[in-house]
Design an enzyme around this catalytic site. Structure first.
Site, short mmCIF file in Angstrom:
data_model
loop_
_atom_site.label_atom_id
_atom_site.label_comp_id
_atom_site.label_asym_id
_atom_site.label_seq_id
_atom_site.Cartn_x
_atom_site.Cartn_y
_atom_site.Cartn_z
N TYR A 17 0.84 -1.19 0.00
CA TYR A 17 0.00 0.00 0.00
C TYR A 17 0.88 1.24 0.00
CZ TYR A 17 -4.33 2.54 1.04
OH TYR A 17 -5.44 3.37 0.98
N TYR B 259 -5.99 5.40 -7.18
CA TYR B 259 -6.18 5.26 -5.73
C TYR B 259 -7.62 4.84 -5.46
CZ TYR B 259 -6.67 6.46 -0.80
OH TYR B 259 -6.92 6.41 0.54
#
Length: 395
Positions: free
Chosen positions: A297, A347
């Site tokens: 991430y 995102y």
């Protein structure tokens, strides 16, 4: 038989689907959710009428009942929600896999859909719900008065400490960004397709919250991504090689505060990530040496370095050298974020990263490593409450 034994490798991700990743989708978040779910079901060749479960985020604005109505799903036997935004990225898959492996549901869909660029932008400051006077938002009273209003500002605090302690530099963070954009440039689905950057570009980009520059920060994207989870047995009869869920874990560490756990002895460490790592290795029977690729991430570049250390791929303070030695390249020891990550592709709170993990297992990534990929680590955000997955090939 233990819970771990009954859970590991008994469920699989059998379908993935997404909308385009854009800066202005021109349609509602509800529609984005429905489009991504239909795409994932088509990929798995499973009918809409067979869906009987959803696992989502508390931040998802498109309720399971709304999507079920819109798509004509007749019944839902299972539905759950996970908090903490990107930190919970992998946890809905955990919930789905637990439901499927225990027989509570047969076809569970995970989706995340939002207009995070054309709608409310996280980087613009605290969202409207931040001003609700409840315990969930209490921590903002301790950070907002000091100028820590956005995720970038909150994580810059940790990054500064990491630099001071281990000698990391802005260029070390920049190399993460350059690598992600290199991968995105080769990914037709990525917003930054065909647009790589250099380390000089990174160093020339403006500071958002020192030491974080613009090119250290993930994108703000519009779009939707969905995943279809079924039993491993059923997945073997579907069109694509199954991505078995070998491990799936969540973690809250000591003195945990959302993105601002500044009251720990060492704020540059993330014990919640270490907790998830220990669970994943125990559940899967694997360790860092058996992981062939990773999707880490990357809301902000320093967190990629810290995760490499917490998951045991290198020692404390050594991630910058692990990266510099080429280990994260497509042909390296641990190819990382081969889709371009949230820095380069889009995102969506990490759900698109899980989809890339599936593609790596299938062998269909646009930056597929030449070596065989048997096990992929996928992680959620840090240093919020954390989550992670190990996806494995069915071999």
């Amino acid at each position: 038989m233990s819970v771990t034994q009954t859970f590991s490798r008994r469920a699989a991700i059998a379908g993935i689907g997404a909308t385009e990743f854009s800066k202005d989708s021109g349609r509602s978040e509800w529609r984005l959710a429905c489009e991504s779910v239909l795409a994932a079901l088509a990929d798995a060749q499973i009918g809409v009428e067979e869906v009987d479960g959803f696992a989502l985020f508390t931040m998802e604005t498109n309720p399971e009942i709304a999507v079920a109505r819109a798509l004509g799903i007749p019944e839902l036997k299972f539905f759950s929600r996970i908090p903490h935004g990107g930190g919970g990225a992998c946890a809905p898959v955990q919930q789905a896999a637990l439901a499927v492996s225990s027989g509570v549901a047969d076809v569970v869909v995970v989706y995340r859909a939002f207009n995070e660029r054309s709608g409310h932008r996280f980087g613009a400051g605290p969202p409207p719900f931040a001003y609700v006077q409840n315990t969930d938002q209490e921590y903002r009273n301790w950070i907002n008065p000091y100028g820590l209003l956005t995720p970038a500002q909150q994580e810059a605090f940790l990054a500064q400490r990491y630099m001071a302690k281990y000698g990391a530099t802005s260029e070390d963070f920049g190399r993460v960004s350059v690598l992600s954009r290199k991968h995105a440039a080769n990914n037709p689905l990525a917003w930054f397709h065909g647009r790589p950057i250099t380390l000089e570009d990174h160093q020339a980009s403006k500071f958002i919250a020192e030491p974080l520059r613009l090119l250290d920060c993930c994108q703000e994207s519009d779009g939707g991504q969905a995943l279809v989870i079924v039993s491993a047995e059923r997945a073997r009869d579907l069109p694509h090689p199954p991505a078995l869920v070998s491990g799936a874990a969540q973690g809250v560490g000591p003195q945990q505060i959302s993105m601002s756990s500044y009251y720990r002895p060492d704020i540059d460490e993330m014990p919640e990530v270490g907790l998830v790592a220990r669970q994943l290795w125990q559940q899967s029977g694997l360790g860092p040496a058996e992981i062939d690729a990773a999707v880490l991430y990357d809301a902000f570049t320093p967190m990629v370095l810290l995760q490499l250390e917490e998951y045991g791929f290198c020692g404390r303070g050594e991630a910058k050298d692990f990266l510099l030695d080429g280990n994260l390249e497509v042909d390296g020891r641990l190819p990382v974020n081969t889709h371009g990550g949230q820095l380069g592709e889009g995102y969506l709170h990490g759900i698109n990263g899980i989809a890339e993990g599936v593609r790596l297992i299938r062998g269909t990534s646009t930056n597929q490593p030449a070596k065989a990929i048997d096990n992929v680590l996928v992680t959620g955000g840090s240093p919020v409450p954390h989550s992670g997955l190990v996806l494995s090939a069915d071999r």
